[in-house]
Design a protein around this motif. Structure first.
Motif, PDB file in Angstrom:
ATOM      1  N   LEU A   1     -54.835 -25.504 -42.506  1.00  0.00           N
ATOM      2  CA  LEU A   1     -54.390 -25.151 -43.853  1.00  0.00           C
ATOM      3  C   LEU A   1     -54.839 -23.727 -44.151  1.00  0.00           C
ATOM      4  CD1 LEU A   1     -55.545 -28.510 -45.442  1.00  0.00           C
ATOM      5  CD2 LEU A   1     -53.161 -27.800 -45.182  1.00  0.00           C
ATOM      6  N   ALA A   2     -53.887 -22.820 -44.235  1.00  0.00           N
ATOM      7  CA  ALA A   2     -54.224 -21.413 -44.490  1.00  0.00           C
ATOM      8  C   ALA A   2     -53.642 -20.979 -45.827  1.00  0.00           C
ATOM      9  CB  ALA A   2     -53.701 -20.526 -43.360  1.00  0.00           C
ATOM     10  N   PRO A   3     -54.487 -20.974 -46.871  1.00  0.00           N
ATOM     11  CA  PRO A   3     -54.011 -20.488 -48.171  1.00  0.00           C
ATOM     12  C   PRO A   3     -54.078 -18.967 -48.219  1.00  0.00           C
ATOM     13  CG  PRO A   3     -56.279 -21.272 -48.365  1.00  0.00           C
ATOM     14  CD  PRO A   3     -55.892 -21.427 -46.911  1.00  0.00           C
ATOM     15  N   ARG A   4     -53.003 -18.347 -48.729  1.00  0.00           N
ATOM     16  CA  ARG A   4     -53.029 -16.900 -48.933  1.00  0.00           C
ATOM     17  C   ARG A   4     -53.320 -16.626 -50.409  1.00  0.00           C
ATOM     18  NH1 ARG A   4     -52.922 -16.672 -43.605  1.00  0.00           N
ATOM     19  NH2 ARG A   4     -50.903 -17.073 -42.672  1.00  0.00           N
ATOM     20  N   LEU A   5     -53.815 -15.444 -50.700  1.00  0.00           N
ATOM     21  CA  LEU A   5     -54.170 -15.124 -52.081  1.00  0.00           C
ATOM     22  C   LEU A   5     -52.943 -15.052 -52.986  1.00  0.00           C
ATOM     23  CD1 LEU A   5     -56.950 -12.469 -51.370  1.00  0.00           C
ATOM     24  CD2 LEU A   5     -57.219 -14.904 -51.922  1.00  0.00           C
ATOM     25  N   ASP A   6     -51.741 -14.847 -52.398  1.00  0.00           N
ATOM     26  CA  ASP A   6     -50.530 -14.751 -53.214  1.00  0.00           C
ATOM     27  C   ASP A   6     -49.914 -16.111 -53.524  1.00  0.00           C
ATOM     28  OD1 ASP A   6     -49.401 -15.554 -50.837  1.00  0.00           O
ATOM     29  OD2 ASP A   6     -48.056 -13.842 -50.630  1.00  0.00           O
ATOM     30  N   GLY A   7     -50.567 -17.205 -53.109  1.00  0.00           N
ATOM     31  CA  GLY A   7     -50.060 -18.538 -53.425  1.00  0.00           C
ATOM     32  C   GLY A   7     -49.349 -19.222 -52.272  1.00  0.00           C
ATOM     33  N   GLU A   8     -49.176 -18.509 -51.168  1.00  0.00           N
ATOM     34  CA  GLU A   8     -48.581 -19.178 -49.997  1.00  0.00           C
ATOM     35  C   GLU A   8     -49.617 -20.109 -49.371  1.00  0.00           C
ATOM     36  OE1 GLU A   8     -45.695 -17.419 -46.793  1.00  0.00           O
ATOM     37  OE2 GLU A   8     -47.727 -17.099 -46.051  1.00  0.00           O
ATOM     38  N   LEU A   9     -49.162 -21.273 -48.930  1.00  0.00           N
ATOM     39  CA  LEU A   9     -50.039 -22.197 -48.203  1.00  0.00           C
ATOM     40  C   LEU A   9     -49.352 -22.524 -46.882  1.00  0.00           C
ATOM     41  CD1 LEU A   9     -52.491 -24.130 -47.982  1.00  0.00           C
ATOM     42  CD2 LEU A   9     -51.101 -25.855 -49.152  1.00  0.00           C
ATOM     43  N   VAL A  10     -50.001 -22.156 -45.788  1.00  0.00           N
ATOM     44  CA  VAL A  10     -49.430 -22.404 -44.464  1.00  0.00           C
ATOM     45  C   VAL A  10     -50.047 -23.678 -43.906  1.00  0.00           C
ATOM     46  CG1 VAL A  10     -48.914 -21.390 -42.221  1.00  0.00           C
ATOM     47  CG2 VAL A  10     -49.299 -19.900 -44.194  1.00  0.00           C
TER      48      VAL A  10
ATOM     49  N   ILE B   1     -45.076 -17.915 -17.709  1.00  0.00           N
ATOM     50  CA  ILE B   1     -45.698 -18.159 -19.020  1.00  0.00           C
ATOM     51  C   ILE B   1     -44.771 -19.128 -19.757  1.00  0.00           C
ATOM     52  CG2 ILE B   1     -46.575 -17.107 -21.133  1.00  0.00           C
ATOM     53  CD1 ILE B   1     -48.047 -16.058 -18.683  1.00  0.00           C
ATOM     54  N   ARG B   2     -45.198 -20.395 -19.876  1.00  0.00           N
ATOM     55  CA  ARG B   2     -44.277 -21.380 -20.451  1.00  0.00           C
ATOM     56  C   ARG B   2     -44.417 -21.443 -21.968  1.00  0.00           C
ATOM     57  NH1 ARG B   2     -48.713 -24.399 -19.685  1.00  0.00           N
ATOM     58  NH2 ARG B   2     -49.028 -26.061 -21.237  1.00  0.00           N
ATOM     59  N   PRO B   3     -43.353 -21.803 -22.666  1.00  0.00           N
ATOM     60  CA  PRO B   3     -43.386 -21.909 -24.125  1.00  0.00           C
ATOM     61  C   PRO B   3     -43.933 -23.265 -24.579  1.00  0.00           C
ATOM     62  CG  PRO B   3     -41.154 -22.262 -23.310  1.00  0.00           C
ATOM     63  CD  PRO B   3     -42.014 -22.044 -22.102  1.00  0.00           C
ATOM     64  N   VAL B   4     -44.807 -23.245 -25.571  1.00  0.00           N
ATOM     65  CA  VAL B   4     -45.267 -24.484 -26.217  1.00  0.00           C
ATOM     66  C   VAL B   4     -44.913 -24.364 -27.698  1.00  0.00           C
ATOM     67  CG1 VAL B   4     -47.203 -26.024 -26.714  1.00  0.00           C
ATOM     68  CG2 VAL B   4     -47.155 -24.739 -24.563  1.00  0.00           C
ATOM     69  N   LYS B   5     -43.924 -25.140 -28.074  1.00  0.00           N
ATOM     70  CA  LYS B   5     -43.357 -25.008 -29.419  1.00  0.00           C
ATOM     71  C   LYS B   5     -44.313 -25.485 -30.509  1.00  0.00           C
ATOM     72  CE  LYS B   5     -39.474 -27.056 -31.960  1.00  0.00           C
ATOM     73  NZ  LYS B   5     -38.224 -27.846 -31.760  1.00  0.00           N
ATOM     74  N   GLY B   6     -44.362 -24.736 -31.587  1.00  0.00           N
ATOM     75  CA  GLY B   6     -45.110 -25.164 -32.766  1.00  0.00           C
ATOM     76  C   GLY B   6     -44.239 -25.031 -33.992  1.00  0.00           C
ATOM     77  N   GLN B   7     -44.140 -26.090 -34.774  1.00  0.00           N
ATOM     78  CA  GLN B   7     -43.446 -26.001 -36.057  1.00  0.00           C
ATOM     79  C   GLN B   7     -44.503 -25.869 -37.140  1.00  0.00           C
ATOM     80  OE1 GLN B   7     -39.935 -28.526 -36.695  1.00  0.00           O
ATOM     81  NE2 GLN B   7     -40.276 -29.386 -34.667  1.00  0.00           N
ATOM     82  N   ILE B   8     -44.223 -25.053 -38.103  1.00  0.00           N
ATOM     83  CA  ILE B   8     -45.221 -24.728 -39.117  1.00  0.00           C
ATOM     84  C   ILE B   8     -44.534 -24.586 -40.473  1.00  0.00           C
ATOM     85  CG2 ILE B   8     -45.106 -22.235 -38.666  1.00  0.00           C
ATOM     86  CD1 ILE B   8     -48.264 -22.376 -38.829  1.00  0.00           C
ATOM     87  N   LEU B   9     -45.245 -25.055 -41.487  1.00  0.00           N
ATOM     88  CA  LEU B   9     -44.663 -25.178 -42.820  1.00  0.00           C
ATOM     89  C   LEU B   9     -45.289 -24.150 -43.753  1.00  0.00           C
ATOM     90  CD1 LEU B   9     -43.153 -27.144 -44.880  1.00  0.00           C
ATOM     91  CD2 LEU B   9     -45.311 -28.414 -44.947  1.00  0.00           C
ATOM     92  N   ARG B  10     -44.475 -23.576 -44.644  1.00  0.00           N
ATOM     93  CA  ARG B  10     -45.006 -22.684 -45.679  1.00  0.00           C
ATOM     94  C   ARG B  10     -44.586 -23.191 -47.055  1.00  0.00           C
ATOM     95  NH1 ARG B  10     -45.387 -19.508 -41.183  1.00  0.00           N
ATOM     96  NH2 ARG B  10     -46.946 -17.846 -41.295  1.00  0.00           N
ATOM     97  N   LEU B  11     -45.559 -23.461 -47.898  1.00  0.00           N
ATOM     98  CA  LEU B  11     -45.329 -23.879 -49.277  1.00  0.00           C
ATOM     99  C   LEU B  11     -45.801 -22.741 -50.182  1.00  0.00           C
ATOM    100  CD1 LEU B  11     -46.739 -27.520 -48.921  1.00  0.00           C
ATOM    101  CD2 LEU B  11     -44.358 -26.779 -48.693  1.00  0.00           C
ATOM    102  N   ARG B  12     -45.429 -22.835 -51.459  1.00  0.00           N
ATOM    103  CA  ARG B  12     -45.819 -21.754 -52.377  1.00  0.00           C
ATOM    104  C   ARG B  12     -46.143 -22.276 -53.761  1.00  0.00           C
ATOM    105  NH1 ARG B  12     -45.800 -16.637 -51.827  1.00  0.00           N
ATOM    106  NH2 ARG B  12     -45.122 -15.761 -49.853  1.00  0.00           N
ATOM    107  N   SER B  13     -47.107 -21.646 -54.385  1.00  0.00           N
ATOM    108  CA  SER B  13     -47.370 -21.900 -55.797  1.00  0.00           C
ATOM    109  C   SER B  13     -47.737 -20.568 -56.441  1.00  0.00           C
ATOM    110  CB  SER B  13     -48.510 -22.918 -55.965  1.00  0.00           C
ATOM    111  OG  SER B  13     -49.627 -22.535 -55.206  1.00  0.00           O
ATOM    112  N   ASP B  14     -47.713 -20.528 -57.767  1.00  0.00           N
ATOM    113  CA  ASP B  14     -48.023 -19.265 -58.435  1.00  0.00           C
ATOM    114  C   ASP B  14     -49.497 -18.908 -58.257  1.00  0.00           C
ATOM    115  OD1 ASP B  14     -45.402 -19.046 -59.215  1.00  0.00           O
ATOM    116  OD2 ASP B  14     -45.734 -20.135 -61.085  1.00  0.00           O
TER     117      ASP B  14
END
Lengths: 362, 362
Positions: A246-255, A214-227
């Motif tokens: 783009l995955a926005p969370r209800l707490d203001g995190e944006l992935v 099972i080989r690894p395929v690297k993914g880099q992912i960013l998390r930003l935040r707003s109120d």
């Protein structure tokens, strides 16, 4: 029946929970549960992706998991919140050349019974006002996302509530129906599930070839935040034919994700990975620059030799495998877990999982 | 004579060390010494910068500090390494329009006796092979940089070795020759130095107007890492007339800075700040993308009403001030510390510091 699951990512944890729910005595072994690929993952749950157009068996598996998701979450939330949202996925095209992608997706989703609406540029702007001007979009109102970190935490809570245990140690080898820990201690099992992502085949003590690489395929992912969340719904932003998650969370995190890199077990986050995600996010969300920089993370997606999931019994008696979910581990967790729980209780697993038997590599 | 220094940034710590060295009993009060502006700072120590062309008094202060730096570091390193390098600062122009900046700087540095060499594009490439093609450069071989985090740690070690103490609490107000801590405890003093950066004027209990307002000027700064340093020498990369600071450490850290933002006490790091530093670094160092993303940090530079440093006695008996060093705190630490130690021991401070008296705001 003592069942041991090696690997506390979303697949191992979901499997353990479903097995525990069926009365199986489960122990999960992982030095840091929920800290690897599923910790990095954005947790998008779109109905389809590019890979599914010409992979009917994988499509069937994905649709089965999509079908299971709401009840899977509902049952899990008897123990803890799971971070699920099912308020739509918007696919937005930012240039004319990306429109055919939407057309193809619309036709395909309709053909498989996935509710889908074609949106005009104005409708997209109304739904997602923070977006730069788009040329058109698709809304899949019955799809959404889940926060994999919340999901993993809920699964651990549920496993422990049902009498299962999570041992926070490394597993080094299999020996006489026991898992040998990095402490030297041995955990006996009647049945064993290997679900350690791209580290699965590294566990020692099994016959050569029993577990595919099972080989690894690297993914880099960013998390930003707003109120206050900048985006209203989960989205894929398509420009120049390429899609940004783009995955926005209800707490203001944006992935914002993700990169695909074949670099072995390298888990470093780089200037290029970070910079390219920031640049692509800024292209589609003009105000994104004002958001707080919260996190850049790298995860290693587990990919089997044919890039398809692997789940079921192996050639070794009492040893089962659940890995190789590549970029769809979170998406395929329900169907995988339900199938694995079926194997572990000697009932019939979901038919959609049959093609993904580990035996295809033997 | 019990001297209390409120503020454990580079200015407060350097002042306390120099005073302790002269036999003064010192106590530094700071909830987290070395954690604010100097923790963010790149620590570049160039001979001059733009601000100095038309500010002869500030120039004199900077040159005095530059003169003091080697012996200051040598004496400090009797206690701990200080992270100093004096192997040259390269100013490199990446476009024709930036060449006049180098010409002006060369003429100016020569006029004030700072050793400077004009480098051809080829010579720049030889010195700093990781740079994108440049059109020309200047090397100031007697200048360099210091790692402010290492410097602050060394200063704390030296203060404590000399019998001084560092109290890790907040100071809330001044009351009857005591500093009242956030615990309610009181620390008595004969003399008090206020060196709390942009928080200096917020301490209560002093007459209105005794301390000028020190406003925060936010800087975001990036830290990347590689196993082997990508750059050989400290540099300023000039393109389109703008300068990017690049401070390579011998351990492989590369500090890239910084932004200037007037945003009050906002210390958040943003997508825009991070993205712009990554983009500008990639423009001048093509291979920078492969470096590990280590850290994005924001610091608040302390700026006085005239943007110039403030050091010396205030109108309040026994209360001294050392703040307002804006973007030159690390650079001006030696001259400030030596001057403040002179005040605290009733000797004559360095003449270059006289124009920077707090009394100019009274």
């Amino acid at each position: 029946m003592r069942t041991v699951v090696v690997g506390g990512g979303v697949i191992g944890l979901a499997t353990a929970w479903r097995a525990a729910r069926e009365g199986v005595s489960v122990t999960v072994i992982d030095p840091a549960p929920g800290s690897k690929a599923s910790h990095a993952s954005a947790g998008l749950l779109p109905a389809i992706n590019d890979q599914l157009y010409d992979q009917p068996e994988l499509l069937r598996l994905c649709l089965a998991s999509r079908e299971l998701y709401p009840s899977f979450v509902e049952e899990l939330e008897e123990f803890a919140p799971a971070g699920f949202r099912r308020d739509g996925v918007l696919d937005a095209a930012f240039d004319e050349e990306s429109l055919p992608i939407l057309d193809r997706q619309l036709a395909f989703q309709k053909s498989i019974g996935v509710r889908t609406e074609r949106l005009t540029a104005e409708e997209c702007a109304k739904l997602q006002p923070a977006f730069a001007p788009v040329v058109g979009g698709l809304l899949s109102p019955d799809d959404g996302a889940i926060d994999p970190r919340v999901l993993d935490a809920a699964l651990i809570t549920a496993i422990e509530a049902l009498g299962g245990s999570v041992v926070r140690r490394g597993a080094t080898r299999i020996e006489d129906h026991t898992v040998v820990l990095d402490t030297g201690d041995k955990v006996p099992f009647d049945r064993l599930v290997l679900a350690a992502g791209c580290w699965t085949h590294q566990i020692e003590g099994l016959p050569a070839g029993a577990i595919p690489e099972i080989r690894p395929v690297k993914g880099q992912i960013l998390r930003l935040r707003s109120d206050v969340p900048l985006l209203n719904v989960t989205a894929r932003a398509i420009s120049k034919g390429k899609s940004l998650y783009l995955a926005p969370r209800l707490d203001g995190e944006l992935v914002v994700g993700a990169t695909y890199e074949e670099r072995g077990y390298d888990e470093t986050v780089t200037a290029e990975g970070t910079g390219s995600l920031l640049r692509r996010a800024a292209e589609v969300i003009p105000e994104v620059g004002a958001l707080r920089f919260a996190e850049i993370t790298a995860g290693l997606r587990p990919a089997s030799p044919d890039d398809l999931p692997v789940m079921g019994p192996t050639t070794v008696p009492d040893v089962y495998l659940a890995s190789g979910h590549f970029r769809m581990g979170v998406q395929l967790a329900p169907v995988t877990a339900v199938a694995m729980a079926a194997y572990l209780t000697d009932t019939v697993p979901h038919a959609a999982t049959a093609p993904f038997t580990p035996l295809r590599f033997s």
